[in-house]
Design an enzyme around this catalytic site. Sequence first.
Site, PDB file in Angstrom:
ATOM      1  N   ALA A   1       0.842  -1.182   0.000  1.00  0.00           N
ATOM      2  CA  ALA A   1       0.000   0.000   0.000  1.00  0.00           C
ATOM      3  C   ALA A   1       0.881   1.236   0.000  1.00  0.00           C
ATOM      4  O   ALA A   1       2.097   1.143   0.161  1.00  0.00           O
ATOM      5  CB  ALA A   1      -0.894   0.005   1.235  1.00  0.00           C
TER       6      ALA A   1
ATOM      7  N   GLU B   1      -0.801   2.956   6.861  1.00  0.00           N
ATOM      8  CA  GLU B   1      -0.876   4.024   5.849  1.00  0.00           C
ATOM      9  C   GLU B   1      -1.513   5.278   6.441  1.00  0.00           C
ATOM     10  O   GLU B   1      -1.068   6.390   6.177  1.00  0.00           O
ATOM     11  CB  GLU B   1      -1.651   3.562   4.614  1.00  0.00           C
ATOM     12  CG  GLU B   1      -1.110   2.305   3.945  1.00  0.00           C
ATOM     13  CD  GLU B   1       0.389   2.329   3.704  1.00  0.00           C
ATOM     14  OE1 GLU B   1       0.948   3.417   3.529  1.00  0.00           O
ATOM     15  OE2 GLU B   1       1.002   1.238   3.721  1.00  0.00           O
TER      16      GLU B   1
HETATM   17  C1  7MF Z   1       2.628  -2.200   6.823  1.00  0.00           C
HETATM   18  O1  7MF Z   1       5.591   1.705   3.838  1.00  0.00           O
HETATM   19  C2  7MF Z   1       3.994  -2.246   6.956  1.00  0.00           C
HETATM   20  C3  7MF Z   1       4.789  -2.071   5.847  1.00  0.00           C
HETATM   21  C4  7MF Z   1       6.131   1.827   0.899  1.00  0.00           C
HETATM   22  C5  7MF Z   1       5.745   0.490   0.370  1.00  0.00           C
HETATM   23  C6  7MF Z   1       3.978   0.423   2.641  1.00  0.00           C
HETATM   24  O2  7MF Z   1       3.571   2.602   3.542  1.00  0.00           O
HETATM   25  C7  7MF Z   1       4.544   1.795   2.933  1.00  0.00           C
HETATM   26  C8  7MF Z   1       5.023   2.526   1.653  1.00  0.00           C
HETATM   27  C9  7MF Z   1       6.852  -1.598   1.219  1.00  0.00           C
HETATM   28  C10 7MF Z   1       6.996  -2.611   2.141  1.00  0.00           C
HETATM   29  C11 7MF Z   1       6.140  -2.674   3.236  1.00  0.00           C
HETATM   30  C12 7MF Z   1       5.133  -1.720   3.410  1.00  0.00           C
HETATM   31  C13 7MF Z   1       4.994  -0.680   2.473  1.00  0.00           C
HETATM   32  C14 7MF Z   1       5.862  -0.621   1.360  1.00  0.00           C
HETATM   33  C15 7MF Z   1       4.259  -1.843   4.587  1.00  0.00           C
HETATM   34  C16 7MF Z   1       2.881  -1.795   4.494  1.00  0.00           C
HETATM   35  C17 7MF Z   1       2.082  -1.957   5.593  1.00  0.00           C
HETATM   36  N1  7MF Z   1       5.496   3.845   2.019  1.00  0.00           N
HETATM   37 BR1  7MF Z   1       8.006  -1.554  -0.242  1.00  0.00          BR
HETATM   38 ZN    ZN Z   2       5.150   2.730   5.424  1.00  0.00          ZN
END
Ligand code: 7MF
Ligand code: ZN
Length: 878
Positions: A267, A303
């Site tokens: 996400a 998010e």
């Molecule tokens: C909960 O960090 C924990 C980690 C980057 C994309 C979502 O909000 C984010 C984005 C990656 C890897 C893990 C997560 C995310 C990303 C994530 C999502 C939910 N800014 Br690449």
């Molecule tokens: Zn994040």
Amino acid sequence: MRTSQPQTIYLKDYKVPPFLVDHVDLRFELFEEGARVYNSMEIRRNPDAESGQSLELDGEGLELEGLTLNGLPLADDDFEVTSGGLRVDKVSDKFTLGVVTWILPQDNTRLEGLYKSSGMFCTQCEAEGFRWITYFPDRPDVMARFRTRVEADKARYPVLLSNGNDVEKGDLEDGRHFVTWEDPFPKPCYLFALVAGDLAEKKDTFTTQSGREIDLRMYVEPRNAAKCDHALDSLKRSMRWDEQIYGREYDLDIFMIVAVDDFNMGAMENKGLNIFNSSCVLATPDTATDLAFQRIEAIVAHEYFHNWSGNRVTCRDWFQLSLKEGFTVFRDSQFSSDMGSPTVKRIEDATLLRTAQFAEDSGPMAHPVRPDSYIEISNFYTLTVYEKGAEVVRMIHTLLGEEDFRKGSDLYFERHDGQAVTTDDFVKAMEDASGRDLTQFRRWYQQAGTPIVDVSDAYDPDAKTYTLTLRQRIPATPGQETKQPQHIPFALGLVGEHGEDLPLKLQGEDDAPAQRVLDLTDEQQTFVFHDVAAQPVPSLLRGFSAPVKVHYPWTRDQLLFLMSHDSDGFNRWDAGQRLAVDVIQSMVDEPQERTVDPRLVTAFRQLLSDTDLDQALVAKMLQLPSEAYLIELADEADVQAIHKARTRVLNQLALELRDELVACYLRNREDGPYEPTPQAIARRSLKNTALAWLLHINDEEGRMLARQQFENAGNMTDQSGALRALVNSEFEEDRDTALASFYDRFREDPQVVEQWFAIQASSVRAGTLPAVEALLTHEAFDWKNPNKIRSVIGAFAGQNLANFHATDGSGYRFLAQHILSLDSSNPQIAARLVSPLTRWRNYSQAYRDGMRAALEQIHAKPDLSKDVYEVVHKSLKG
Ligand code: 7MF
Ligand code: ZN
């Protein structure tokens, strides 16, 4: 081999941006053949930068159609289009630059920038995706106010979204229409988002603590309209929680969530317009498991929490990624902990950390929480930055205590609102608010590698003293040969002979708490506890108070004792894990050792019939340590030997506890309607574990129960639990029937088909590879969809370790072949798939050569993407 060496970016080279962008006016004309982007930037020279520099903008894969300076076209020799951008030499201190670019979203298979996913337009700009849309200083310390007008065919794309508030909309010629969005908060371009499609809208509202009413909207493809409730409920819980725990209120009038099927990650926190991978946001009890429900709640929260930790206060540069990710993961884990069982949440986090992050931290890609260098930043969205980063924040929380931590967070948000800052600014705010010196603590951000704490003890029955000696060492990692000692908050208790916590009294103290956190700061420290009446059993690193490995020579009897007596739930679980690891490892070392230690059987028997203990914890305690964890613990892992030993232990436990498993299964079966309560979730988890064990030993009654459960299941947790158990059994007919009927029922639902793929790709049955290869030609498989790739190739290489590590090397060749073809279409996904090969040095000879050969084969591809190049190159180096 690549023809040119990709460039390495260093933190030490950071310079402030030469130009700042105050305002961006964007206009998107969306067509089927492409999209035209009009970009007008109000730019001024940064007074803090070196003077006289040229203006350089980032851009990739763009066709430049127009360029104006203060409204006048630029002559050809006034600018230069370079390989990664655009340079304009003679600019004044303040000007407006207009750029028109033509891009091809419909051909964008990388899924970075603007692309199409099942007929809709959407974007992903973090980390460096915006440069695929238009020329812009694509770095997080350039924060601008965005105004975005989206134009498209009204019938195909009735919904047009971007960040902020919608300020204008109207119809255009030729059946087209437009909506204009304005985001009042300055933001880096990685937080920009655009969505256009024929989407169903689900509405809700949230009233903030100050009484403002926020419009909540969720946009999904019409067929998913019934799958939104859980995400919207999770969102409202997150918004309330962030107000109550951090005093953080939402700041725009609208908050939107969009679900898209093709998404490289889980996400994205785009300001006011969070975009989710469909698999991380859509759910109904019929189509999503309890685990998926919990994951969705956590991701929605994550998010949403970024709105403050990430968006209002953002990162100065990408080396500071953990500033927002570590903090936000810490916040979402606190939230999940508050929504469910804190002990179980801690077990889940520690398991992920010890299994996967520790492995990363001892492999060729090891890096500090704040990396010093990178080739491709998207390779640094790692477990170290996220999970270890969250542990580092958690340790600050432990050291400061609840109250001072909150003061620190308030100060951080207040001091840096609207700024792009560093992890050091975060620590400084914590220091300033609490008066604590975190100088040494900062090494957690700077040094890679997992600290090992060796513990020894001595009890003096005459003096009634108990002496604990703690020694810390941090293994060398790439580029960091020697390390300085770190500040480790080490929680512990001493357990007396009746299971009671003994008072912990150091020299000269009056107070004697039952649990305390020692500050381990030197390489070696000794603590003497007084008035200890009898020899205790130490309960070390309670609650997993630091991301370290603890070595202490517990006997099996001591572990059994802690398993049933420790007042710390986490350490009860941990004692069980350590015992099981010990039993399995002794079978790996001595394959002739045929019988499982009867004490382990007794302990598991007690667990299976313990109805007093939190059933969610029981379900966790019944899980044997995973193969991945056992591999991580080994110096030179022999995967097949580990797999055999673990299977043998599981078999014997299941055979000896067969009746208890049936009883546990029946006791936890429910007749009533589906409930998503923690108790009901724990019951389902326990029941499905019992079922899996019964099928593991091909038990006939288990087979019957599984068939019944599969046919009558009223929710996806039970449905897929039964399917998974059957697929991992030897009952071929039942397995094939169940797989076929499951697909038949859910073929129209991509999220369920993904689970169906993953269950097969991770099946432990020998010789899964041909079946996995067949899945790649299945009608539902789609090479352009990252979820499908993850659910087949990712699940096989990441979870099906015995089959992936087949000693004939077939699993490695399979993976290498698909990484090579994906490298051209979607380099981020390709690079992520390399990770099962990176730690080849930690495997025994039978595996090492095959893994290395696969890496070398990938390395040899001409024009390898820098994403894959970085991981493969670093893995082979040294
Ligand atoms: C909960 O960090 C924990 C980690 C980057 C994309 C979502 O909000 C984010 C984005 C990656 C890897 C893990 C997560 C995310 C990303 C994530 C999502 C939910 N800014 Br690449
Ligand atoms: Zn994040």
